[in-house]
Design a protein around this motif. Structure first.
Motif, PDB file in Angstrom:
ATOM      1  N   PRO A 278      -3.292   3.058  -6.268  1.00 42.92           N
ATOM      2  CA  PRO A 278      -2.505   2.890  -5.044  1.00 42.92           C
ATOM      3  C   PRO A 278      -1.790   1.547  -4.944  1.00 42.92           C
ATOM      4  O   PRO A 278      -0.759   1.435  -4.287  1.00 42.92           O
ATOM      5  N   ASP A 279      -2.339   0.508  -5.570  1.00 42.59           N
ATOM      6  CA  ASP A 279      -1.703  -0.809  -5.508  1.00 42.59           C
ATOM      7  C   ASP A 279      -2.038  -1.596  -6.770  1.00 42.59           C
ATOM      8  O   ASP A 279      -2.823  -1.155  -7.612  1.00 42.59           O
TER       9      ASP A 279
ATOM     10  N   GLN B 180       0.846  -1.184   0.000  1.00 41.72           N
ATOM     11  CA  GLN B 180       0.000   0.000   0.000  1.00 41.72           C
ATOM     12  C   GLN B 180       0.886   1.238   0.000  1.00 41.72           C
ATOM     13  O   GLN B 180       1.866   1.316   0.737  1.00 41.72           O
TER      14      GLN B 180
ATOM     15  N   HIS C 134      -2.977   5.783 -12.814  1.00 38.43           N
ATOM     16  CA  HIS C 134      -2.486   5.890 -11.449  1.00 38.43           C
ATOM     17  C   HIS C 134      -3.381   5.052 -10.545  1.00 38.43           C
ATOM     18  O   HIS C 134      -4.612   5.071 -10.695  1.00 38.43           O
TER      19      HIS C 134
ATOM     20  N   TRP D 294      -0.266   8.452  -5.886  1.00 43.90           N
ATOM     21  CA  TRP D 294      -0.358   7.101  -6.428  1.00 43.90           C
ATOM     22  C   TRP D 294       0.657   6.898  -7.526  1.00 43.90           C
ATOM     23  O   TRP D 294       0.844   7.779  -8.369  1.00 43.90           O
TER      24      TRP D 294
END
Length: 100
Positions: A35-36, A4, A33, A11
């Motif tokens: 976050p993970d 994360q 983009h 991001w």
């Protein structure tokens, strides 16, 4: 389990590759983009396969991709000296051979 990224860091950019059907290679479709990696796959599905274009998705962090330097194009891709046989122009057409 995916790593994360804190929201404060922004991001990361992901590159998306889509395989349109079985037997074909994955082709770069674009960037996004997320976050993970899991969210990147979900967003890639929503963004790049809306019209049933794909059967498989790959996402790769842009920072994990290494590329060649466009300014070093010459030394990187030009043929080694003395290896003209690698080019089809080196060979001459034999007499009596048609349709070459």
């Amino acid at each position: 389990m995916t790593e994360q990224i804190p929201a404060s860091a922004g991001w990361p950019l992901w590159e998306v590759f889509v395989r349109s059907s079985r037997g074909l290679s994955h082709v770069h479709a674009g960037s996004l983009h997320a976050p993970d990696s899991e969210m990147a796959v979900q967003n890639a599905r929503d963004l790049y396969t809306r019209r049933n274009e794909g059967v498989s998705l790959w996402v790769v962090r842009s920072r994990d991709i290494t590329t060649s330097d466009p300014d070093a194009k010459g030394p990187m891709f030009e043929s080694a000296k003395g290896k003209d046989y690698r080019h089809a122009t080196y060979y001459t057409k034999s007499q009596g051979v048609k349709h070459l």
